[in-house]
Design a protein around this motif. Structure first.
Motif, PDB file in Angstrom:
ATOM      1  N   GLN A 138     -25.585 -24.931  20.371  1.00 48.08           N
ATOM      2  CA  GLN A 138     -24.748 -23.830  19.892  1.00 48.08           C
ATOM      3  C   GLN A 138     -25.030 -23.474  18.433  1.00 48.08           C
ATOM      4  N   GLY A 139     -26.030 -24.124  17.838  1.00 48.88           N
ATOM      5  CA  GLY A 139     -26.308 -23.910  16.423  1.00 48.88           C
ATOM      6  C   GLY A 139     -26.757 -22.501  16.084  1.00 48.88           C
ATOM      7  N   SER A 140     -27.372 -21.812  17.047  1.00 49.87           N
ATOM      8  CA  SER A 140     -27.832 -20.439  16.796  1.00 49.87           C
ATOM      9  C   SER A 140     -27.071 -19.438  17.648  1.00 49.87           C
ATOM     10  N   TRP A 141     -25.819 -19.776  18.018  1.00 52.14           N
ATOM     11  CA  TRP A 141     -25.025 -18.897  18.882  1.00 52.14           C
ATOM     12  C   TRP A 141     -24.840 -17.531  18.225  1.00 52.14           C
ATOM     13  N   ASN A 142     -24.985 -16.488  19.025  1.00 49.45           N
ATOM     14  CA  ASN A 142     -24.754 -15.131  18.532  1.00 49.45           C
ATOM     15  C   ASN A 142     -24.240 -14.297  19.694  1.00 49.45           C
ATOM     16  N   HIS A 143     -23.708 -13.122  19.387  1.00 47.65           N
ATOM     17  CA  HIS A 143     -23.075 -12.297  20.410  1.00 47.65           C
ATOM     18  C   HIS A 143     -24.078 -11.650  21.361  1.00 47.65           C
ATOM     19  N   GLY A 181     -28.773 -18.746  24.218  1.00 48.15           N
ATOM     20  CA  GLY A 181     -30.152 -18.624  24.678  1.00 48.15           C
ATOM     21  C   GLY A 181     -31.168 -19.281  23.750  1.00 48.15           C
ATOM     22  N   PRO A 182     -31.155 -18.964  22.441  1.00 51.42           N
ATOM     23  CA  PRO A 182     -32.113 -19.621  21.542  1.00 51.42           C
ATOM     24  C   PRO A 182     -31.956 -21.136  21.525  1.00 51.42           C
ATOM     25  N   GLY A 183     -30.719 -21.614  21.620  1.00 50.61           N
ATOM     26  CA  GLY A 183     -30.507 -23.062  21.661  1.00 50.61           C
ATOM     27  C   GLY A 183     -31.098 -23.678  22.915  1.00 50.61           C
ATOM     28  N   MET A 184     -31.019 -22.967  24.049  1.00 50.22           N
ATOM     29  CA  MET A 184     -31.631 -23.461  25.278  1.00 50.22           C
ATOM     30  C   MET A 184     -33.146 -23.562  25.122  1.00 50.22           C
ATOM     31  N   ALA A 185     -33.757 -22.543  24.534  1.00 56.45           N
ATOM     32  CA  ALA A 185     -35.205 -22.589  24.322  1.00 56.45           C
ATOM     33  C   ALA A 185     -35.582 -23.736  23.400  1.00 56.45           C
ATOM     34  N   PHE A 186     -34.774 -23.961  22.363  1.00 55.77           N
ATOM     35  CA  PHE A 186     -35.037 -25.056  21.428  1.00 55.77           C
ATOM     36  C   PHE A 186     -34.945 -26.405  22.133  1.00 55.77           C
ATOM     37  N   HIS A 234     -36.736 -18.364  28.113  1.00 54.86           N
ATOM     38  CA  HIS A 234     -35.534 -19.194  28.022  1.00 54.86           C
ATOM     39  C   HIS A 234     -34.720 -18.938  26.754  1.00 54.86           C
ATOM     40  N   ALA A 235     -35.230 -18.078  25.875  1.00 54.51           N
ATOM     41  CA  ALA A 235     -34.445 -17.659  24.713  1.00 54.51           C
ATOM     42  C   ALA A 235     -33.578 -16.444  25.035  1.00 54.51           C
ATOM     43  N   SER A 236     -33.667 -15.940  26.252  1.00 56.07           N
ATOM     44  CA  SER A 236     -32.865 -14.785  26.662  1.00 56.07           C
ATOM     45  C   SER A 236     -31.405 -15.198  26.828  1.00 56.07           C
ATOM     46  N   PRO A 237     -30.482 -14.241  26.971  1.00 51.95           N
ATOM     47  CA  PRO A 237     -29.053 -14.573  26.995  1.00 51.95           C
ATOM     48  C   PRO A 237     -28.699 -15.654  28.014  1.00 51.95           C
ATOM     49  N   PHE A 238     -27.908 -16.604  27.545  1.00 53.41           N
ATOM     50  CA  PHE A 238     -27.437 -17.705  28.401  1.00 53.41           C
ATOM     51  C   PHE A 238     -26.149 -18.235  27.793  1.00 53.41           C
ATOM     52  N   ASN A 239     -25.236 -18.647  28.656  1.00 52.60           N
ATOM     53  CA  ASN A 239     -23.984 -19.225  28.158  1.00 52.60           C
ATOM     54  C   ASN A 239     -23.418 -20.150  29.221  1.00 52.60           C
ATOM     55  N   ALA A 240     -23.074 -21.361  28.834  1.00 55.65           N
ATOM     56  CA  ALA A 240     -22.465 -22.342  29.737  1.00 55.65           C
ATOM     57  C   ALA A 240     -21.747 -23.356  28.860  1.00 55.65           C
ATOM     58  N   HIS A 241     -21.003 -24.243  29.477  1.00 53.34           N
ATOM     59  CA  HIS A 241     -20.350 -25.277  28.688  1.00 53.34           C
ATOM     60  C   HIS A 241     -21.422 -26.147  28.030  1.00 53.34           C
TER      61      HIS A 241
END
Length: 242
Positions: free
Chosen positions: A19-24, A29-34, A58-65
């Motif tokens: 969640q370190g690079s979370w954005n609207h 997504g960027p955190g998943m790629a990282f 994998h840097a595309s939009p993604f959101n989950a717990h």
């Protein structure tokens, strides 16, 4: 190439900063790629262009717990390893978002965290100093949190495209219900302790509010009024009269 154990260890550690690079726009997504990067680097070691495309995908939009994101990390890495086409990967990735978010919210936010917090509050009222109670909360809560992340990464990699069936075999909702009910018992016990400590036997308004809240917390479980919560309210009232 098949990822090595150290690649999985690095992916697990990186999942803590998902969640370190979370954005609207792209959310996590960027955190998943990282987090996926160590696994993707190994899988596409002989094809730099495929690695770049996978990281962009994998840097595309993604959101989950965030605690269940390792499930998606493991499953997506497995599909990348098996050579699935990009469209299938993106559809599969999108399908994981809602289930992982709902299961994580029910199990961790509504169940495990209130249970640990209530237990720590009772420990403090029973004589433990504030530092010990807080440290106990952090240790116990994060042991469960870390175990869930580790299990999720293993489950995702092992199950691959069958991760949905693997998640259904785990009684997440039953666990969440158990933790919610246990939290209500602890809230009732906490209210009883507070009421019993009121000098002069007259409860203050905020203590009455705590006791009433213990009873109303039965509505936390959808379509179910918990008998345990109502019993907890009764315990608080008995403690006050005694």
């Amino acid at each position: 190439m098949r990822p090595r154990r150290r690649d999985f260890a690095r992916a697990l550690l990186r999942s803590f900063s998902i969640q370190g690079s979370w954005n609207h726009r792209t959310m996590t997504g960027p955190g998943m790629a990282f987090a996926l990067s160590p696994l993707l680097t190994r899988i596409h070691a002989d094809d730099p262009a495929a690695l770049d495309a996978a990281l962009e995908r994998h840097a595309s939009p993604f959101n989950a717990h965030p605690y269940l994101a390792p499930v998606a990390i493991g499953a997506l890495a497995r599909l990348e390893h098996e050579g699935e086409d990009p469209d299938t990967l993106l559809r599969f990735r999108s399908a994981l978002r809602a289930p992982l978010g709902a299961l994580g919210d029910e199990t961790m936010w509504a169940g495990w965290r209130p249970f640990c917090a209530s237990a720590a509050a009772i420990a403090f009222l029973l004589g433990f100093d504030a530092v010990t109670a807080a440290a106990g909360f952090l240790v116990v809560y994060n042991l469960g949190h870390f175990a869930l992340r580790l299990w999720g990464l293993r489950c995702g990699w092992k199950a691959g495209r069958g991760v949905g069936a693997a998640l259904r075999r785990v009684p997440f909702r039953r666990l969440a219900r158990v933790f919610v009910l246990a939290s209500q018992v602890l809230i009732g016990a906490l209210a009883a302790i507070l009421v019993a400590r009121v000098p002069g036997g007259a409860p203050s308004p905020w203590i009455v509010g705590v006791a009433v809240g213990a009873g109303l917390s039965g509505y936390v479980v959808p379509r179910h009024i918990s008998r345990v919560a109502l019993a907890s309210l009764l315990v608080a009232c008995v403690a006050w009269f005694l």
